[in-house]
Design a protein around this motif. Structure first.
Motif, PDB file in Angstrom:
ATOM      1  N   HIS A   1      -0.135   0.128   4.651  1.00  0.00           N
ATOM      2  CA  HIS A   1       0.624   0.150   3.448  1.00  0.00           C
ATOM      3  C   HIS A   1       0.083  -1.194   2.629  1.00  0.00           C
ATOM      4  O   HIS A   1       0.180  -0.640   1.245  1.00  0.00           O
ATOM      5  CB  HIS A   1       2.201  -0.002   3.574  1.00  0.00           C
ATOM      6  CG  HIS A   1       2.706   1.384   4.057  1.00  0.00           C
ATOM      7  ND1 HIS A   1       3.135   2.452   3.260  1.00  0.00           N
ATOM      8  CD2 HIS A   1       3.367   1.497   5.244  1.00  0.00           C
ATOM      9  CE1 HIS A   1       3.564   3.485   3.783  1.00  0.00           C
ATOM     10  NE2 HIS A   1       3.934   3.150   5.343  1.00  0.00           N
TER      11      HIS A   1
ATOM     12  N   GLN B   1      -3.294   6.866   4.841  1.00  0.00           N
ATOM     13  CA  GLN B   1      -2.078   7.668   4.475  1.00  0.00           C
ATOM     14  C   GLN B   1      -1.347   8.325   5.570  1.00  0.00           C
ATOM     15  O   GLN B   1      -0.037   8.569   5.560  1.00  0.00           O
ATOM     16  CB  GLN B   1      -2.314   8.547   3.508  1.00  0.00           C
ATOM     17  CG  GLN B   1      -2.880   7.947   1.847  1.00  0.00           C
ATOM     18  CD  GLN B   1      -3.566   8.951   1.197  1.00  0.00           C
ATOM     19  OE1 GLN B   1      -3.801   9.880   1.500  1.00  0.00           O
ATOM     20  NE2 GLN B   1      -3.729   8.409  -0.128  1.00  0.00           N
TER      21      GLN B   1
ATOM     22  N   TYR C   1      -1.479  -0.239  -0.900  1.00  0.00           N
ATOM     23  CA  TYR C   1      -0.917  -1.114  -2.206  1.00  0.00           C
ATOM     24  C   TYR C   1      -1.945  -1.550  -3.095  1.00  0.00           C
ATOM     25  O   TYR C   1      -1.874  -1.344  -4.498  1.00  0.00           O
ATOM     26  CB  TYR C   1       0.107  -2.386  -1.770  1.00  0.00           C
ATOM     27  CG  TYR C   1       0.248  -3.288  -2.888  1.00  0.00           C
ATOM     28  CD1 TYR C   1       1.165  -3.108  -3.860  1.00  0.00           C
ATOM     29  CD2 TYR C   1      -0.242  -4.599  -2.411  1.00  0.00           C
ATOM     30  CE1 TYR C   1       1.328  -4.222  -4.690  1.00  0.00           C
ATOM     31  CE2 TYR C   1       0.023  -5.646  -3.294  1.00  0.00           C
ATOM     32  CZ  TYR C   1       0.744  -5.557  -4.323  1.00  0.00           C
ATOM     33  OH  TYR C   1       0.809  -6.675  -5.178  1.00  0.00           O
TER      34      TYR C   1
ATOM     35  N   HIS D   1       4.506   1.307  -1.458  1.00  0.00           N
ATOM     36  CA  HIS D   1       3.688   0.635  -0.491  1.00  0.00           C
ATOM     37  C   HIS D   1       4.005  -0.752   0.045  1.00  0.00           C
ATOM     38  O   HIS D   1       3.794  -1.117   1.059  1.00  0.00           O
ATOM     39  CB  HIS D   1       2.166   0.735  -1.040  1.00  0.00           C
ATOM     40  CG  HIS D   1       1.893   2.476  -0.790  1.00  0.00           C
ATOM     41  ND1 HIS D   1       1.905   3.054   0.353  1.00  0.00           N
ATOM     42  CD2 HIS D   1       1.076   3.399  -1.702  1.00  0.00           C
ATOM     43  CE1 HIS D   1       1.324   4.312  -0.013  1.00  0.00           C
ATOM     44  NE2 HIS D   1       1.146   4.297  -0.760  1.00  0.00           N
TER      45      HIS D   1
ATOM     46  N   SER E   1       5.340  -2.186   3.440  1.00  0.00           N
ATOM     47  CA  SER E   1       4.555  -3.018   4.226  1.00  0.00           C
ATOM     48  C   SER E   1       5.361  -4.362   4.650  1.00  0.00           C
ATOM     49  O   SER E   1       5.228  -4.862   5.630  1.00  0.00           O
ATOM     50  CB  SER E   1       3.189  -3.544   3.215  1.00  0.00           C
ATOM     51  OG  SER E   1       2.175  -4.371   4.023  1.00  0.00           O
TER      52      SER E   1
ATOM     53  N   ASP F   1       2.826   4.045  -7.064  1.00  0.00           N
ATOM     54  CA  ASP F   1       2.480   3.911  -5.919  1.00  0.00           C
ATOM     55  C   ASP F   1       2.602   2.589  -5.364  1.00  0.00           C
ATOM     56  O   ASP F   1       2.659   2.045  -4.266  1.00  0.00           O
ATOM     57  CB  ASP F   1       1.268   4.687  -5.196  1.00  0.00           C
ATOM     58  CG  ASP F   1       1.238   6.062  -5.602  1.00  0.00           C
ATOM     59  OD1 ASP F   1       2.455   6.704  -5.356  1.00  0.00           O
ATOM     60  OD2 ASP F   1       0.227   6.845  -5.830  1.00  0.00           O
TER      61      ASP F   1
END
Length: 325
Positions: free
Chosen positions: A183, A175, A187, A202, A206, A198
């Motif tokens: 990311h 994080q 994910y 993410h 990414s 989330d």
């Protein structure tokens, strides 16, 4: 425990290897019977030589930790290997540990990771934790934070406090980073934990940071509308980006350009999207529109419709043409 030990003895006396191994453990620990290491070792040996995988692993531990016999790391490894090859998770774990440290055998981190993986797949919590550490640090395997999170989570779910702490620490580190692999790992963690809010942030981060697998996943989601509004145009853009990141960009763009000049439908579509979004080439909306007008695939029609809607390249805004497409 006394009754259990008595029945184990009856079966052991009839040559049942599983009972011999179980009685050996009872004698070793003094469960239901008076502790007797000498008899325990003999029963471990009989059961192990009869092919009982659990007994083979236990007999190996006797040699590794000098329980009732002289310490002999090579003998321990030999019995661990027999147990491991017979599918025993404890044997696989102990063999992996010896290979990792070079105890009784030449150090081999690749083989260690492979045996940890086999035991982890059988639910062995220590192996799950050790495999996670291998994956996190690239020890004997390619570094893979996504899979490392997976195995730490498996072990943590079984109550392993070390894995629970390691999982928390790894997530905090991820994080704090702002790169594609971080990311991508977050994910997958969000997907596994059901943290739907989330997932897409993410994945998008990414992909935008150039992570190849994230780009491919985002292209698929844009196409299917899973977790994001369906958008064939964006799907095509991310799909082209993904392909270019995996290959020799100049070579592929040259092939697409030549193919487009020869009116090859696939090349026209791909090169048009490169020109429109400026992927690997300078953005050229006029050239993109000219190619799109001759493309017949859904993604290209969708993009051309947008061009008509707002007036791109040489096109004037024309909502009627956009609607027809």
């Amino acid at each position: 425990e006394q009754q259990a030990a008595a029945w184990y003895r009856k079966a052991a006396e009839q040559g049942d290897a599983a009972a011999q191994g179980a009685l050996a453990v009872a004698l070793e620990l003094g469960r239901g019977v008076e502790q007797n290491m000498a008899e325990a070792i003999e029963l471990h040996r009989q059961a192990a030589e009869a092919g009982n995988a659990t007994a083979q692993a236990n007999f190996g531990m006797c040699f590794e930790y000098a329980k009732g016999v002289e310490k002999d790391a090579k003998q321990a490894v030999a019995w661990y290997r027999r147990a491991a090859e017979n599918g025993n998770a404890a044997g696989q774990r102990q063999l992996a540990a010896c290979l990792s440290s070079g105890t009784g055998v030449d150090k081999d981190e690749q083989q260690a990771a492979a045996w940890y993986r086999k035991a982890a797949g059988q639910g062995d919590v220590v192996s799950q934790r050790e495999l996670s550490d291998c994956l996190q640090n690239g020890r004997g395997v390619d570094k893979d934070e996504v899979e490392s999170l997976h195995w730490f989570r498996k072990a943590a779910d079984q109550g392993d406090i070390h894995s629970q702490l390691a999982l928390t620490t790894l997530l905090e580190r991820l994080q704090q980073r702002d790169d594609g692999p971080a990311h991508w790992a977050l994910y997958h963690h969000a997907l596994s934990e059901g943290h739907l809010q989330d997932v897409m942030p993410h994945l998008r981060e990414s992909a935008e940071l150039g992570h190849v697998e994230a780009i491919a996943a985002l292209a698929d989601r844009c196409l299917t509308g899973e977790g994001v509004a369906a958008d064939p145009e964006l799907a095509a853009m991310w799909s082209v980006s993904n392909l270019l990141l995996r290959v020799n960009v100049v070579c592929v763009l040259t092939r697409w350009h030549k193919g487009a000049q020869q009116r090859n439908a696939t090349c026209m579509c791909k090169f048009a999207h490169c020109l429109y979004f400026g992927i690997g080439v300078s953005q050229d909306l006029v050239g993109a529109v000219r190619l799109l007008q001759d493309c017949t695939d859904a993604a290209s029609k969708h993009l051309l419709a947008r061009c008509y809607l707002v007036g791109v390249g040489e096109l004037r805004a024309d909502s009627k043409c956009a609607a027809e497409l």
